[in-house]
Scaffold this active site. Structure first.
Site, short mmCIF file in Angstrom:
data_model
loop_
_atom_site.label_atom_id
_atom_site.label_comp_id
_atom_site.label_asym_id
_atom_site.label_seq_id
_atom_site.Cartn_x
_atom_site.Cartn_y
_atom_site.Cartn_z
N ASP A 266 0.98 -1.23 0.06
CA ASP A 266 0.01 -0.15 0.10
C ASP A 266 0.96 1.22 0.00
OD1 ASP A 266 -3.03 0.57 1.69
OD2 ASP A 266 -2.25 1.82 0.45
C1 GLC Z 1 -4.59 4.31 -0.19
C2 GLC Z 1 -5.46 3.07 0.12
C3 GLC Z 1 -5.26 2.08 -0.95
C4 GLC Z 1 -5.04 2.73 -2.45
C5 GLC Z 1 -3.78 3.46 -2.28
C6 GLC Z 1 -3.55 4.40 -3.45
O1 GLC Z 1 -3.95 4.71 1.07
O2 GLC Z 1 -5.21 2.36 1.18
O3 GLC Z 1 -6.56 1.34 -1.05
O4 GLC Z 1 -5.36 1.90 -3.41
O5 GLC Z 1 -3.63 4.33 -1.29
O6 GLC Z 1 -4.39 5.62 -3.46
#
Ligand code: GLC
Length: 719
Positions: A266
């Site tokens: 993430d």
């Molecule tokens: C965010 C979310 C994830 C998302 C990523 C990119 O923090 O937890 O679900 O795809 O960052 O935006």
């Protein structure tokens, strides 16, 4: 091989590559060649620098191109409900483009409420096709984290409280999306069940809970959906960050499940180079540059140069990235072009919304409303005109358009019914909004109140949990006054579950609308006026009060001193309510129809050979009402004398069956050994033990009119 040898070899290969890449028939460029040969050929052409560059972002949502080999930048994009507007490249701000609209599909919880895996596939198809049309290669969805607490800010993105329902819906979604030549990314692996302290919280749970509740949806999407990427969660599990968690990524995902795609972090979910290198991370995505500071960038390169890490490990990470790239035809001329906001996409958006709406109450058949018999209709509530798609953070969509509930109602009946609108409530409150709403209610034949939640932080929004289950902005008091002013009041709630005890007895009809996407207003109008017979069922238990929910009853949320322990164990959602005999407001799997269904003649048919299911539950389903309709039939299994404690019952099969009035269909729900098994953490395998079971069939977890005992003759164990 040491790096020195490799670098010499690399120089020789580079010379070869510069010469060979001029050949258009290089193996990696030839779509006729077997995938693994293409991967190996391309891998062999990369320098160390180029390999490292494929393991981390070079902007918010891209990885570096390799122009000399014809490798383009890889574009990643949120999210689970459609292709997010372009962000960045190096900030979290929108890029301000004018060509980054998309179809806003219904939120995950609405999709789950359809209980229709074919619609999962259809929603995935729309998102995959639009991703291609927008030039994206990896789509960051679906989210399948289990609904453990009703307060989690991201429950709206996910697929409810049951692993089987979540897994079946997400598997269809991924198959649909990846058919468009993109990679889906199932997330967030694993146990990201609260937003409170999401980046640091350490989750502790026993092995059976992990295996039976929090992993099965991911396992189904990996093994049956063949998903090409998995996103690690922000939180820790048993003291190790999920984005580089050896047990989750190496042992389970890649070892036991045989996952061949790539594991990405993430965003900014990586905290340690050594762990990232050794514990199964293949792609680091993040927030702020310089991108060469990322853990899998310079620190990794330097570690390799110092001989701290084996080159083989580097090649395995790069191989997975190249495999996903080549498997989604990034280099191939015949890669599917996709499409954007087509009539078919709009139709799917409306169909998912219409089948996801859940009719919770309909006393005296107030619904469906008949426009021929109504002179005036008062639509009341801010959510009647609120546009919801562009909210919730990473799952937000800049929609081509969005039909709000009031628009849908006006389009459906505005010419034949006198429709008035009154806001009724507003964030921050306002003078005489209520008085104006009550005046409108008194003068109308029928009132449709449209309220609920929204994507403001603290309601249904990433990055924070809700403080309680209450309806905000004085809606409870307003609803009480509205139904007192006009007994023919329908309550429509957008968002996730709320408590309703202050007005539910007085209100004759209630519809749960979730976040129904850009065709949501049309779908709601179709249900309210009977063009569509509602067939949605709750993918999560609605508690009467927060303290009835397991994590709250046991004080096991949100954790203390940075750790949250899932002391409820297996007893999540209906597993708790049914085992502890707690009465829910509305049970898991519940939903009404404008017609009625009868279940009869249950027969358990054992398979006679290995090709057949272990057991099939066969029964008659009859539409005994006056309207065509669809019923979600649900099958739950109870074990009489388990050697380890088990929930009272567990969902082990479901089907959506459409029937005309008076029609009877013989339905068969197949069960294999997994339907009887629990995870035996004593032996580290699954165990379907010889015992007496009860097979229960009906229309919700609390309405199972057909029951029959079944003796599983022989204990079976399996990995
Ligand atoms: C965010 C979310 C994830 C998302 C990523 C990119 O923090 O937890 O679900 O795809 O960052 O935006």
């Amino acid at each position: 091989m040491t790096l020195n040898t490799a670098s010499r070899l690399g120089v020789a290969l580079l010379a070869l590559a510069l010469n060979v890449c001029a050949e258009p028939t290089a193996i990696y460029m030839d779509p006729q060649q077997p995938l693994e040969q293409r991967v190996a050929d391309l891998l062999g052409r990369l320098t160390l620098e180029e390999k490292i560059a494929q393991l981390h972002g070079d902007s918010k949502f891209t990885t570096a191109a390799i122009p000399r080999l014809g490798i383009p930048r890889r574009w990643l994009s949120d999210g689970p409900h459609g292709v997010r507007e372009d962000i960045g490249p190096d900030t979290w701000n929108a890029s301000g483009h004018t060509d980054d609209f998309a179809t806003a599909m219904p939120a995950g919880i609405c999709l789950a409420a359809t209980w229709n895996p074919e619609l999962g596939h259809a929603e995935g198809q729309v998102i995959g096709q639009e991703a291609r049309a927008r030039g994206k290669d990896i789509m960051l969805g679906p989210g399948v984290n289990i609904l453990r607490t009703p307060l989690c800010g991201r429950n709206f993105e996910y697929l409810g409280e049951d692993p089987l329902l979540s897994g079946r819906m997400a598997t269809g979604y991924v198959r649909g999306a990846q058919a468009a030549d993109i990679a889906s990314c199932v997330k967030h692996f694993a146990a990201n069940n609260q937003e409170y302290q999401r980046g640091t919280i350490n989750v502790e749970m026993d092995e059976r809970t992990l295996r039976e509740i929090y992993l099965p949806a991911f396992k189904m999407v990996v093994q049956e959906g063949r998903v090409w990427s998995v996103m690690g969660a922000y939180n820790q599990l048993r003291g190790e960050h999920c984005c580089h968690n050896d047990y989750l990524l190496n042992h389970i995902l890649k070892g036991e499940w045989g996952f061949q795609g790539l594991v990405m972090s993430d965003w900014a979910g990586v905290h340690d180079t050594r762990q990232a290198v050794r514990n199964g991370l293949d792609l680091e995505m993040g927030t702020d540059g310089p991108y060469d500071d990322f853990y899998l960038a310079r620190p990794y390169r330097e570690g390799l140069q110092h001989g701290d890490y084996p080159l083989a490990g580097l090649d395995e990470k790069v191989r997975r990235n190249l495999r996903v790239m080549l498997a989604t035809h990034v280099l191939d001329a015949n890669r599917k072009p996709g499409s954007l906001n087509t009539a078919a996409h709009q139709k799917t958006a409306e169909q998912v919304a219409a089948e996801g709406l859940v009719l919770l109450k309909n006393r005296d058949q107030l619904l469906p409303l008949d426009p021929q018999k109504i002179v005036s209709l008062a639509v009341i509530g801010e959510n009647a005109v609120r546009l919801q798609a562009h909210g919730g953070e990473s799952s937000e969509i800049k929609a081509f358009y969005e039909v709000a509930p009031l628009s849908g109602i006006l389009q459906r009946v505005g010419s034949s019914v006198n429709v008035t609108f009154s806001e009724g409530y507003r964030k921050g409150g306002d003078t005489n909004l209520v008085e104006r709403a009550l005046a409108a209610a008194r003068q109308a034949d029928v009132v449709v109140f449209i309220g609920g939640l929204n994507h403001d932080k603290g309601f249904d929004c990433e990055g924070a949990d809700r403080p309680n289950l209450e309806l905000p902005y004085g809606q409870n008091e307003l609803i009480q006054k509205l139904v007192a002013a006009n007994p023919r009041t329908v309550v429509v709630l957008e968002g996730t579950m709320v408590t309703m005890d202050t007005w539910l007895d007085q209100v004759p009809a209630v519809v749960q609308a979730w976040y129904p996407g850009m065709e949501g207003g049309n779908a709601l109008a179709a249900v309210l006026f009977g063009d569509v017979n509602p067939s949605g069922k709750l993918p999560c238990t609605f508690p009467r009060r927060l303290l009835d929910s397991p994590a709250h009853a046991l004080g096991a949320y949100p954790g203390t001193n940075g750790t949250v322990t899932y002391t409820e164990g297996l007893l999540v959602g209906y597993r708790w309510f049914d085992t502890q005999h707690v009465e829910p407001l509305f049970p898991f799997g519940y939903g009404l129809s404008y017609t009625q269904f009868k279940y009869s003649n249950l027969k358990l048919v054992p398979g006679t050979n290995a090709e057949q299911p272990l057991l099939s539950a066969e029964f008659d389903l009859t539409n005994t009402g006056q309207r065509p309709g669809a019923e979600v039939v649900e099958l739950y299994v109870h074990q009489r004398h388990p050697s380890l404690a088990r929930p009272e019952q567990e969902l082990k099969g479901f089907q959506k069956v459409g029937l005309n009035p008076g029609e009877t269909r013989r339905v068969s729900v197949p069960l294999d050994r997994t339907a009887f098994a629990f995870y035996d953490d004593r032996q580290h395998h699954w165990r379907a033990e010889a015992d007496e079971f009860e097979i229960r069939v009906g229309g919700s977890s609390r309405d199972l009119p057909l029951k029959q005992r079944y003796q599983l003759p022989v204990t079976q164990t399996f990995p």
